[in-house]
Design a protein around this motif. Structure first.
Motif, PDB file in Angstrom:
ATOM      1  N   PHE A 149       0.829  -1.201   0.000  1.00  0.00           N
ATOM      2  CA  PHE A 149       0.000   0.000   0.000  1.00  0.00           C
ATOM      3  C   PHE A 149       0.874   1.266   0.000  1.00  0.00           C
ATOM      4  O   PHE A 149       0.600   2.231  -0.715  1.00  0.00           O
ATOM      5  CB  PHE A 149      -0.937  -0.012   1.207  1.00  0.00           C
TER       6      PHE A 149
ATOM      7  N   ILE B 184       2.382   1.953  -3.490  1.00  0.00           N
ATOM      8  CA  ILE B 184       1.401   2.525  -4.417  1.00  0.00           C
ATOM      9  C   ILE B 184       1.159   3.999  -4.069  1.00  0.00           C
ATOM     10  O   ILE B 184       1.063   4.863  -4.928  1.00  0.00           O
ATOM     11  CB  ILE B 184       0.089   1.701  -4.394  1.00  0.00           C
ATOM     12  N   THR B 185       1.098   4.300  -2.767  1.00  0.00           N
ATOM     13  CA  THR B 185       0.895   5.689  -2.336  1.00  0.00           C
ATOM     14  C   THR B 185       2.065   6.564  -2.775  1.00  0.00           C
ATOM     15  O   THR B 185       1.864   7.656  -3.319  1.00  0.00           O
ATOM     16  CB  THR B 185       0.770   5.755  -0.793  1.00  0.00           C
TER      17      THR B 185
ATOM     18  N   SER C 232       2.022   7.232  -6.505  1.00  0.00           N
ATOM     19  CA  SER C 232       1.053   8.226  -6.975  1.00  0.00           C
ATOM     20  C   SER C 232       1.419   9.624  -6.485  1.00  0.00           C
ATOM     21  O   SER C 232       1.160  10.613  -7.176  1.00  0.00           O
ATOM     22  CB  SER C 232      -0.386   7.846  -6.609  1.00  0.00           C
TER      23      SER C 232
ATOM     24  N   GLU D 119       2.173  12.735  -9.089  1.00  0.00           N
ATOM     25  CA  GLU D 119       1.424  13.976  -9.014  1.00  0.00           C
ATOM     26  C   GLU D 119       2.347  15.177  -8.820  1.00  0.00           C
ATOM     27  O   GLU D 119       2.249  16.190  -9.510  1.00  0.00           O
ATOM     28  CB  GLU D 119       0.433  13.896  -7.854  1.00  0.00           C
TER      29      GLU D 119
ATOM     30  N   ILE E 108       5.200   6.907 -13.851  1.00  0.00           N
ATOM     31  CA  ILE E 108       6.242   5.914 -13.563  1.00  0.00           C
ATOM     32  C   ILE E 108       5.852   4.575 -14.188  1.00  0.00           C
ATOM     33  O   ILE E 108       4.717   4.106 -14.026  1.00  0.00           O
ATOM     34  CB  ILE E 108       6.456   5.794 -12.038  1.00  0.00           C
TER      35      ILE E 108
ATOM     36  N   GLY F 253       5.444   0.757 -14.570  1.00  0.00           N
ATOM     37  CA  GLY F 253       5.278  -0.336 -13.616  1.00  0.00           C
ATOM     38  C   GLY F 253       6.525  -1.195 -13.472  1.00  0.00           C
ATOM     39  O   GLY F 253       6.811  -1.747 -12.401  1.00  0.00           O
TER      40      GLY F 253
ATOM     41  N   ILE G  62       8.925  -0.245 -10.740  1.00  0.00           N
ATOM     42  CA  ILE G  62       8.524  -0.376  -9.340  1.00  0.00           C
ATOM     43  C   ILE G  62       9.161  -1.650  -8.785  1.00  0.00           C
ATOM     44  O   ILE G  62       8.552  -2.720  -8.736  1.00  0.00           O
ATOM     45  CB  ILE G  62       6.990  -0.353  -9.205  1.00  0.00           C
TER      46      ILE G  62
ATOM     47  N   SER H  65      -3.912  -4.221  -8.865  1.00  0.00           N
ATOM     48  CA  SER H  65      -2.718  -3.375  -8.897  1.00  0.00           C
ATOM     49  C   SER H  65      -1.841  -3.737 -10.099  1.00  0.00           C
ATOM     50  O   SER H  65      -1.251  -2.857 -10.726  1.00  0.00           O
ATOM     51  CB  SER H  65      -1.959  -3.434  -7.570  1.00  0.00           C
TER      52      SER H  65
ATOM     53  N   PHE I 184      -0.977  -0.999 -13.137  1.00  0.00           N
ATOM     54  CA  PHE I 184       0.403  -0.685 -13.563  1.00  0.00           C
ATOM     55  C   PHE I 184       0.693  -1.215 -14.978  1.00  0.00           C
ATOM     56  O   PHE I 184       1.816  -1.100 -15.460  1.00  0.00           O
ATOM     57  CB  PHE I 184       1.422  -1.257 -12.578  1.00  0.00           C
TER      58      PHE I 184
ATOM     59  N   LYS J  71      -5.778   9.816  -3.662  1.00  0.00           N
ATOM     60  CA  LYS J  71      -4.632   9.307  -4.419  1.00  0.00           C
ATOM     61  C   LYS J  71      -4.602   7.789  -4.338  1.00  0.00           C
ATOM     62  O   LYS J  71      -4.303   7.102  -5.300  1.00  0.00           O
ATOM     63  CB  LYS J  71      -3.346   9.871  -3.835  1.00  0.00           C
ATOM     64  N   THR J  72      -4.885   7.286  -3.158  1.00  0.00           N
ATOM     65  CA  THR J  72      -4.927   5.829  -2.969  1.00  0.00           C
ATOM     66  C   THR J  72      -5.935   5.514  -1.880  1.00  0.00           C
ATOM     67  O   THR J  72      -6.354   6.399  -1.142  1.00  0.00           O
ATOM     68  CB  THR J  72      -3.566   5.273  -2.495  1.00  0.00           C
ATOM     69  N   PHE J  73      -6.290   4.258  -1.809  1.00  0.00           N
ATOM     70  CA  PHE J  73      -7.218   3.811  -0.777  1.00  0.00           C
ATOM     71  C   PHE J  73      -6.468   3.068   0.319  1.00  0.00           C
ATOM     72  O   PHE J  73      -5.501   2.361   0.032  1.00  0.00           O
ATOM     73  CB  PHE J  73      -8.247   2.850  -1.395  1.00  0.00           C
ATOM     74  N   PRO J  74      -6.931   3.196   1.557  1.00  0.00           N
ATOM     75  CA  PRO J  74      -6.338   2.342   2.595  1.00  0.00           C
ATOM     76  C   PRO J  74      -6.905   0.921   2.497  1.00  0.00           C
ATOM     77  O   PRO J  74      -8.085   0.749   2.167  1.00  0.00           O
ATOM     78  CB  PRO J  74      -6.796   3.019   3.888  1.00  0.00           C
ATOM     79  N   TYR J  75      -6.068  -0.046   2.752  1.00  0.00           N
ATOM     80  CA  TYR J  75      -6.515  -1.447   2.738  1.00  0.00           C
ATOM     81  C   TYR J  75      -6.291  -2.068   4.099  1.00  0.00           C
ATOM     82  O   TYR J  75      -5.354  -1.701   4.800  1.00  0.00           O
ATOM     83  CB  TYR J  75      -5.742  -2.248   1.676  1.00  0.00           C
TER      84      TYR J  75
END
Lengths: 76, 508
Positions: free
Chosen positions: A32, A35-36, A39, A43, A49, A51, A54, B254, B258, B487-491
């Motif tokens: 997580f 991914i944060t 992004s 921004e 970027i 994939g 990564i 995901s 990507f 921007k993103t979601f918490p999981y």
């Protein structure tokens, strides 16, 4: 460099990024978080970027993240 | 007569003795080696523990060592509860407090860390690295003869709404019933190499582990860290010839977001299946387009309380990006009833009428560990069986039948809100929002105090465009008034969107 630390601190305020030599090995970043960060970088620096970039080598230190930004044409 | 899941291992250890059963990043183990090490551990545990049917915690990295521990605990006559060594201390302690395990399996590296949680508690700490070879492999019935099919195999903890975790007890006949269905339904045999994504405390792993043991397949444990860098997960799948993927949707999503399948072609993967949350069709279609030898796609659904899955849908037609996959039909030997608010049955002859999905049959768990109140609330007498007591589990999930007679998921009963006098499914708003080009993720919520519908979404769509789009698709009373573009979601730990965190962060 400080810009990168600021992003990392925003994602994981509890960790000492300046004191770590490898964020991935030290378990600082989970899926997580990555991914944060991706992004946030996209921004802030108006980049996309790939994939394929990564990978741990590009996220293990602030310097590595700067290297990734440079590869994407960011002047930093 | 099959009374224990260990009989799968016993049979495969003969039939596929030297075939790899499980592998991880570093190591692998054959069926016969696994049986031997598990028997050794079974005797080792018995040296320390009296009694049977007691909970044993597993505090190990996610490697083949965890599998050895699970099987060893079963040979000792006890049952297992896995935890994640990356969990914060409070979470491990909350499980320890709820479960009160008699012992914990650690290794040389995790021992010290666990000791901090176990101080002042009467938990026997058993180090897997100290288990000695017994040589007692010829006849394991000494260990297994007293096991009944109602004895537990594992207890998995799910997060309860009150914050106290609930332990769901799953016994041998639950797992046998599920595994029989899975191997009859999906093409799993000794040539199958599955790629495990699910944590071992989440029940997708039940299918991963026990179908492997039953059929002589191989299970590859994909390292957890590879999902942070998904291209590495794809390379692992390719290099290790993995051909079967059963993951939570977010792991598929995901990789699709990507766009990694353009770079790494998975030409050996023939089956993908997903469950645990709703799989967005847009990303599924991406996977479909990029797997050249894909033969089967399955959408599965079920609460842990009814052992992994109770419905399945083998994708047999094309779906547009803004359509939703149905849940399909009941798994073999599983009874499903859809009930309205007055506990009247809603049948296939009444399409598009919402009701709560209820399950009965051999898949039902014995209930919650040390929680009679919650057990009695969720496991009730079926209103359809008038003349004797038939147990039924209320899933709390709302479904309807479509025109084809397939079950369709509509959301959690808890997520059904009443707004301006209308009854609204938050899930319906979410699936509509997902259909908008550019939207990657969405989650609808209700602000009770302000009486407003809130939409969280991820993707390059402005709030105005989002609102306009929804106004065209759903009735006005359903259209959210507040929008958060994230921007993103918490999981959460299980890879599902963390709704609680979203509400805490934005709605208070």
């Amino acid at each position: 460099m400080e810009e990168i630390y600021a992003i990392l601190k925003e994602v994981r305020p509890e960790y000492d990024f300046k004191g770590s030599e490898d964020y991935v090995e030290d378990g600082f970043l989970d899926s997580f978080d990555i991914i944060t960060i991706v992004s946030m970088l996209e921004e802030k620096y108006h980049i996309q970027i790939d994939g394929l970039d990564i990978i741990p080598d590009n996220f293990c230190t602030a310097a590595a993240i700067i290297g990734l930004l440079k590869k994407n044409g960011v002047i930093i | 007569m099959r009374t224990t899941v260990l009989s799968y291992l016993e049979e495969s250890a003969v039939k596929y003795a030297n075939k790899t059963a499980f592998f991880d990043e570093q190591n692998s183990i054959t069926f016969s080696e696994l049986r031997k090490r598990a028997i050794d551990l079974g005797y080792h545990i018995r040296n320390y523990l009296e009694g049977r049917r007691n909970p044993v915690l597993v505090y190990l990295p996610k490697t083949i060592e965890s599998i050895v521990a699970f099987m060893g605990i079963l040979y000792s006559g006890n049952f297992y509860t896995p935890t994640d060594i990356r969990f914060p201390a409070e979470k491990v302690i909350s499980v320890v407090e709820a479960l009160q395990p008699v012992a914990v399996i650690v290794d040389g590296k995790t021992r010290e860390k666990f000791q901090k949680f176990a101080s002042n508690r009467n938990i026997k700490i058993i180090n897997l690295d100290e288990v000695k070879e017994t040589g007692l492999y010829k006849d394991s019935t000494v260990l297994t003869k007293e096991i009944l099919d109602v004895d537990p195999v594992y207890t998995f903890f799910t997060s309860g709404s009150t914050g106290v975790p609930k332990g769901v007890i799953i016994n041998n006949h639950n797992v046998i019933d599920y595994t029989d269905w899975a191997v009859n339904t999906f093409p799993i045999d000794e040539h199958t190499i599955m790629g495990n994504q699910s944590p071992f405390y989440f029940d997708i792993s039940t299918q991963d582990i026990y179908t492997t043991l039953k059929t002589g397949a191989t299970l590859g444990i994909i390292p957890v860290k590879y999902f942070a860098f998904p291209v590495m997960a794809l390379q692992f799948i390719k290099e290790r010839h993995i051909n079967f993927l059963y993951w939570v949707p977010s792991a598929f999503v995901s990789i699709a977001n990507f766009k990694l399948l353009e770079s790494v072609t998975l030409d050996e993967v023939t089956l993908i299946m997903f469950g645990g949350e709703v799989m967005p069709v847009k990303q599924l279609n991406y996977w479909k387009r990029h797997l050249p030898n894909l033969k089967m796609i399955a959408n599965v659904y079920g609460p842990t309380e009814a052992t992994v899955n109770c419905t399945y849908y083998i994708v047999d037609r094309e779906f547009g990006d803004n359509e939703t996959l149905p849940l399909g039909k009941a798994c073999e030997n599983t009874g499903l009833i859809v009930l309205d608010d007055d506990d009247h049955v809603i049948g296939k002859d009444k399409p598009n009428v919402l009701g709560e999905l209820c399950v009965y049959g051999s898949s039902l768990s014995a209930g919650y560990w040390d929680d009679k109140e919650k057990t009695d609330e969720k496991y009730v007498r079926s209103p359809c069986c008038k003349h004797y007591y038939e147990r039924m589990y209320r899933t709390g999930d709302l479904v309807s039948y479509n025109e084809r007679g397939e079950l369709v998921f509509a959301g959690r009963k808890d997520f059904q809100i009443k707004h301006s006098g209308y009854r609204i499914e938050l899930g319906e708003i979410e699936s509509m929002a997902m259909g908008k080009e550019g939207v990657i993720n969405s989650c609808a919520s209700y602000h009770q105090a302000k009486k407003q519908i809130v939409l969280f979404y991820q993707g390059e769509v402005s709030e105005d465009d989002m609102r306009e789009y929804l106004l065209e698709k759903i009735p006005k009373y359903m259209v959210p008034t507040i929008y958060y573009q994230l921007k993103t979601f918490p999981y959460n730990d299980n890879g599902k969107i963390d709704r609680k965190k979203l509400s805490e962060n934005y709605l208070n």
